[in-house]
Design a protein around this motif. Structure first.
Motif, mmCIF file in Angstrom:
data_model
loop_
_atom_site.group_PDB
_atom_site.id
_atom_site.type_symbol
_atom_site.label_atom_id
_atom_site.label_comp_id
_atom_site.label_asym_id
_atom_site.label_seq_id
_atom_site.Cartn_x
_atom_site.Cartn_y
_atom_site.Cartn_z
ATOM 1 N N VAL A 1 0.822 -1.199 0.000
ATOM 2 C CA VAL A 1 0.000 0.000 0.000
ATOM 3 C C VAL A 1 0.861 1.256 0.000
ATOM 4 O O VAL A 1 0.583 2.238 -0.682
ATOM 5 C CB VAL A 1 -0.939 -0.007 1.231
ATOM 6 N N SER B 1 1.661 4.630 -3.175
ATOM 7 C CA SER B 1 1.461 6.073 -3.146
ATOM 8 C C SER B 1 2.763 6.811 -2.951
ATOM 9 O O SER B 1 2.790 7.951 -2.542
ATOM 10 C CB SER B 1 0.480 6.425 -2.033
ATOM 11 N N ASN C 1 5.195 6.287 -0.877
ATOM 12 C CA ASN C 1 5.820 6.294 0.457
ATOM 13 C C ASN C 1 6.651 5.042 0.626
ATOM 14 O O ASN C 1 6.894 4.314 -0.296
ATOM 15 C CB ASN C 1 4.738 6.315 1.540
ATOM 16 N N PHE D 1 -6.526 0.294 0.069
ATOM 17 C CA PHE D 1 -5.808 0.858 -1.070
ATOM 18 C C PHE D 1 -6.193 2.297 -1.367
ATOM 19 O O PHE D 1 -5.362 3.190 -1.306
ATOM 20 C CB PHE D 1 -6.038 -0.011 -2.319
ATOM 21 N N PRO D 2 -7.476 2.545 -1.705
ATOM 22 C CA PRO D 2 -7.798 3.930 -2.072
ATOM 23 C C PRO D 2 -7.642 4.885 -0.893
ATOM 24 O O PRO D 2 -7.185 6.011 -1.062
ATOM 25 C CB PRO D 2 -9.268 3.858 -2.497
ATOM 26 N N LEU D 3 -7.986 4.416 0.298
ATOM 27 C CA LEU D 3 -7.925 5.290 1.467
ATOM 28 C C LEU D 3 -6.504 5.735 1.736
ATOM 29 O O LEU D 3 -6.213 6.914 1.912
ATOM 30 C CB LEU D 3 -8.482 4.536 2.678
ATOM 31 N N TYR D 4 -5.605 4.757 1.785
ATOM 32 C CA TYR D 4 -4.204 5.067 2.051
ATOM 33 C C TYR D 4 -3.665 6.009 0.998
ATOM 34 O O TYR D 4 -2.946 6.957 1.296
ATOM 35 C CB TYR D 4 -3.387 3.770 2.075
ATOM 36 N N PHE D 5 -4.032 5.708 -0.243
ATOM 37 C CA PHE D 5 -3.567 6.520 -1.355
ATOM 38 C C PHE D 5 -3.906 7.986 -1.150
ATOM 39 O O PHE D 5 -3.055 8.867 -1.238
ATOM 40 C CB PHE D 5 -4.219 5.996 -2.633
ATOM 41 N N PHE E 1 -4.868 9.572 1.605
ATOM 42 C CA PHE E 1 -4.253 10.181 2.777
ATOM 43 C C PHE E 1 -2.767 10.408 2.589
ATOM 44 O O PHE E 1 -2.197 11.364 3.104
ATOM 45 C CB PHE E 1 -4.503 9.294 4.009
ATOM 46 N N ALA E 2 -2.137 9.499 1.851
ATOM 47 C CA ALA E 2 -0.703 9.675 1.612
ATOM 48 C C ALA E 2 -0.468 10.926 0.809
ATOM 49 O O ALA E 2 0.440 11.712 1.084
ATOM 50 C CB ALA E 2 -0.159 8.454 0.906
ATOM 51 N N PRO F 1 -13.547 6.207 -1.390
ATOM 52 C CA PRO F 1 -12.889 4.905 -1.557
ATOM 53 C C PRO F 1 -13.845 3.817 -2.000
ATOM 54 O O PRO F 1 -13.462 2.927 -2.766
ATOM 55 C CB PRO F 1 -12.333 4.604 -0.164
ATOM 56 N N LEU G 1 -14.245 4.022 -5.637
ATOM 57 C CA LEU G 1 -13.048 3.529 -6.305
ATOM 58 C C LEU G 1 -13.003 2.004 -6.278
ATOM 59 O O LEU G 1 -12.627 1.365 -7.253
ATOM 60 C CB LEU G 1 -11.790 4.091 -5.625
#
Lengths: 433, 216, 281
Positions: free
Chosen positions: A71, A75, A77, B124-128, B130-131, C20, C23
């Motif tokens: 994960v 992005s 990181n 996946f989308p959430l972390y993306f 927030f990152a 999310p 998505l």
């Protein structure tokens, strides 16, 4: 005026203090408190003493390291030093451009001379080096020397010999194969690897991995059938699904079981369960079928090191990795933490391991290194097979064991998944034999 | 409030409740028993009485996991989440219970619907997102995520408590000239506070034990 | 004016959940390994699930799970909650005890059951074996694995319902009870005609949540058996997790997630319909 000073003061400090160390981040998997301490004493502190311009921080992420890395990297990181549990996903990560090619560091630090060649090949995709193994290991057979002596059993070198003494053990109510998968269900892949090498043969294994023959070929059917036969006869005992790896290894020490087909990672349990009688346990290569070379050392990579492509300090990361591939570090870390830090150094003769480590460990590691440099090795499913194929394998063999499907169907599914992943370029590198 | 019953019923009740308590406690007792043992002993025989009492197991666990720091972090996160959920949730629950908004059906349905999705796949989308916003290790960001995740159930639960309050009380207050906020704050809340406390407890518990999102 | 009351909840929820979720729904139509770029493939993922033996097995297991959890813990929870009304002393203590299993982290609970209770060598089962009563470890046999896991989760869950039901029962007004008492109601009649109807909203809600959560169940299955042995205890979410993180098939996982949600949504619609009809909504 006062205001100006107040503003300038922090600025002044921050400028003078920019002589900060470059930070290196490394995400590690799980480690208990003792192990963390060892890593601190043997890695973080000496590394920072040797190279004071770096600030190395090891972040213990636990058993979900793999998912977290996935994960995070997505992005942008993630850590500088990327540690993964095995080569399975690396092909895909290279495709996505998440890993940095390491060839310049290999040249500068002389890795080609210090590291066994086959691993440099395994770590390469499209001609560039992308990872080094943290540890390489093999599966073999541990056995209880005392029980063998008492019962007049000879160490088996072929499968028929193995089955002969195993049948005797069953009659005496001794479990032939100490094994347990309660805490690591994937343990079943060890046994599939064993039969693929010992019954089907490493050459066939190699051909199937290269896609030259399908997984449904006869040698593999024979191999799976043999594994099913062992299960049905009761070689694995009745508590396979209930015991943890450690608990099952313990049964080797209390008379319940006589042999344990497991990997060199189990050496870490010997100090606890064979305390004071370390000579009662010995490790040999697994017996092979007729016509196949013996002993056979099945190759497995335990963890891998790579450098993130977007790392701000790749040179530092390379230095850290290089630090670990040294005789000193090898000797120190293996004195306290056996089985997990077998870096593939070419030459182990100068390594000094503490005296309290049993001699069997050292000799096993040396035998393994020799066999590998002579190309006398076999394959393991988790190191050389692509992810989805290998994952199905764990549950699929259980289905065979429990008579849900037969070996033909199992291998057909394996073949289907494998060919799909091969087409997508997800298969790890297979060095030429 | 009590239910006054015959002695027989009382005794039977005690017996049943006592048995249930035993069942609930037994595995916990086993766990406590083993927390005093060194590791090898646990693996060999989990049922035995400890040979020596390793009180230092606790001290080491505290130190090794850097408990004081992590304890503090968990504490802060839990408190923030509880406050967020209880404040935003109680208001919403009240509105939904008394149908003060025309689209209450839609909102109730939507809230319930959000509970049906598995969070592992949100990662996946959430972390993306927030990152990209640079909010990864931020306690407030995590608290907001928890608020979003735990609110729907909390709201639905609080709603049932609001539903149980007799309408006459509200109407009386309005007749007496209370504004809508005063009705909510001074009439409804004092009655349902045990329910809100229960919700706070549950949310606190979930937050404290939550692992997947916190580690990623 | 009351619209402002619900605004905070909605803002937080929409940003964190809706985007999310959208998505994820989108991902179900793509082939993605979680590392390289996604590729559009239409309904292929759903087609894959349709023909996958494991998918139907997992679905069946979720349905069995739902049936188990709609009955056993609800019955026991109600029973305990009502009895708590009867006894006067020790209420707080009992509630705390029943709630304790929920407080302990799932990993620990799972390990205790797996290693200290079900274990046929070192656990309670082993102890019983030495006394002559041999029971097989339910987690090690495909025929009983799911039920073994369910036992652990039932132990973990029932107290929660008991506490929630009790909190609701306490709100029932004294007058109703007294009125029934005057009419000579026995304990069971009291339960059937006064108490149960009084807390019907709470019961209905918990049953709908049970359905939703039964299709989401993950923790105990994953920790105890990871869906094994031989996929016998596989549930939809463990299957999805495996697809997403181990098999490099995030698209398939997203498709599974949609299936999971479908069942939950069906339960939601059902709930709203019933509540509307009864004028509660």
């Amino acid at each position: 005026m006062k205001r100006l000073v107040l503003v300038l003061l922090p600025l002044f400090f921050s400028i003078t203090c920019t002589n900060k160390k470059a930070s290196l981040s490394w995400w590690f998997e799980a480690a208990n408190p003792n192990q963390r301490q060892w890593l601190n004493e043997l890695m973080e502190v000496p590394f920072e003493t040797l190279y004071p311009e770096y600030d190395l921080s090891i972040d213990y992420r636990g058993n979900t390291l793999d998912q977290q890395l996935r994960v995070a990297l997505l992005s942008g990181n993630g850590p500088d030093i990327i540690q993964t549990p095995g080569p399975g996903y690396l092909a895909t990560m290279v495709q996505a451009g998440q890993l940095m090619p390491l060839d310049i560091y290999a040249d500068e630090f002389g890795w080609k001379d210090r590291i066994l060649e086959v691993f440099l090949n395994m770590g390469s995709y499209d001609g560039k080096l992308y990872f080094l193994p943290k540890t390489y290991e093999t599966i073999g057979l541990f056995y209880n020397t005392k029980m063998f002596e008492e019962n007049g059993w000879a160490v088996p070198k072929t499968i028929p010999e193995l089955e002969m003494i195993a049948d005797e053990m069953i009659k005496m109510n001794i479990v032939p194969f100490a094994a347990g998968s309660a805490d690591w269900r994937q343990a079943s892949e060890w046994f599939v690897s064993i039969v693929f090498n010992s019954v089907a043969g490493p050459n066939n294994f190699y051909k199937a991995l290269k896609g030259e023959i399908p997984w449904t070929s006869e040698p593999f059917i024979d191999a799976v059938d043999k594994l099913k036969e062992w299960w049905d006869k009761g070689y694995f005992g009745t508590n396979y699904h209930s015991l943890t790896i450690e608990q099952s290894f313990a049964t080797l020490s209390d008379g319940t079981a006589a042999m344990a087909p497991t990997g060199t990672w189990s050496f870490q349990y010997i100090p606890t369960y064979f305390k004071g009688r370390e000579d009662e346990v010995e490790f040999v290569g697994f017996p092979s079928a007729e016509g196949l070379p013996t002993p056979l050392y099945m190759l497995s990579i335990g963890s891998t090191f790579s450098i993130a492509n977007n790392s701000s300090n790749p040179y530092g990361a390379a230095r850290a990795i290089d630090f670990m591939f040294s005789d000193d570090f090898y000797g120190d870390i293996n004195t306290v933490w056996q089985g997990e830090w077998n870096m593939p150094l070419r030459d182990l003769s100068n390594v000094i391991i503490g005296e309290n480590v049993i001699p069997q460990y050292r000799s096993s590691m040396e035998n393994l290194a020799n066999a590998v440099s002579n190309n006398q090795y076999g394959y393991t499913t988790w190191t050389f097979m692509p992810p989805a194929t290998n994952n199905y394998l764990h549950s699929g063999i259980e289905e065979v064991w429990f008579d849900v499907i037969d070996s033909g169907e199992f291998l057909a599914k394996i073949d289907k998944l494998f060919q799909e992943e091969k087409a997508e370029g997800k298969v790890p590198s297979i060095p030429e034999r | 409030m009590n239910l006054i019953e015959s002695r027989i019923t009382q005794t039977i009740s005690y017996v049943f409740l006592g048995f249930a308590a035993f069942v609930s406690l037994f595995p916990i007792a086993l766990m406590l028993l083993n927390s005093f043992k060194p590791a090898a002993e646990i693996i060999q025989n989990p049922l035995s009485w400890p040979e020596i009492y390793r009180w230092d197991n606790f001290i080491r666990a505290w130190q090794d996991a850097n408990f004081s720091q992590t304890f503090l972090n968990s504490m802060i996160l839990t408190i923030i989440t509880i406050i967020l959920v209880c404040t935003t949730g109680s208001m919403t629950a009240y509105v939904l219970a008394r149908k003060k908004v025309k689209s209450w059906r839609l909102i109730t349905g939507y809230l319930l619907a959000t509970t049906t999705a598995p969070i592992q796949l949100f990662m996946f989308p959430l972390y993306f997102t927030f990152a990209r916003l640079g909010l990864i290790n931020n306690v407030f960001a995590v608290a907001f995520i928890y608020c979003a995740l735990f609110s729907p159930f909390s709201i639905m639960l609080m709603r049932t408590y609001f539903l149980a309050v007799p309408k006459e009380l509200e109407q009386a207050a309005i007749v007496d000239g209370a504004t809508h906020w005063q009705v909510f704050f001074r009439v409804m809340l004092p009655i349902v506070w045990p329910g809100i406390l229960t919700v706070a407890l549950i949310v606190g518990l979930y937050t404290w034990n939550e692992f997947l999102i916190a580690t990623t | 004016m009351h619209r402002l009351y619900i605004l905070p909840t909605l803002i937080i929820n929409l940003t964190i959940i809706l985007v999310p979720a959208f998505l994820t729904i989108l991902l179900a139509f793509y082939k993605w390994d979680g590392i390289t770029l996604p590729r559009f493939i239409g309904f292929d993922n759903f087609e894959f699930l349709w023909y996958d033996r494991v998918f139907w097995l997992a679905l069946k297991n979720n349905i069995i799970w739902t049936a188990l959890f709609l009955t056993i813990p609800v019955a026991f929870g109600m029973l305990a909650a009502t009895m708590l009304l009867v006894v006067r002393r020790g209420r707080m203590l009992f509630q705390v005890i029943y709630f304790l299993p929920m407080i302990i982290a799932s990993v620990i609970t799972a390990r205790v059951w797996q290693g200290m209770i079900f274990n046929p060598v070192n656990g309670i089962y082993g102890l019983l074996d030495r006394y002559g009563l041999t029971l097989t470890n339910p987690l090690s046999e495909p025929s009983s694995a799911l039920f073994g896991v369910a036992t652990v989760d039932l132990w973990h869950w029932w107290g929660f319902l008991a506490v929630i039901f009790f909190a609701a029962l306490r709100q029932v007004s004294e007058e109703q009870i007294d009125a029934a008492r005057i009419e000579g109601a026995t304990f069971f009649q009291m339960m059937r005609y006064v108490l149960l109807p009084a807390i019907k909203p709470t019961i209905m809600l918990m049953m709908v949540m049970t359905v939703i959560w039964s299709f989401l169940v993950f923790d105990f299955v994953y920790i105890l058996t990871q869906g094994g042995p031989a996929f016998s205890s596989e549930v939809l979410s463990t299957m999805a997790y495996r697809h997403a993180f181990y098999d490099l098939g995030v698209g398939k996982a997203a498709a599974t997630a949609i299936v999971i949600s479908m069942f939950g949504l069906a339960a939601t619609v059902f709930y709203i319909r019933i509540q509307t009809r009864e004028g509660d909504l």
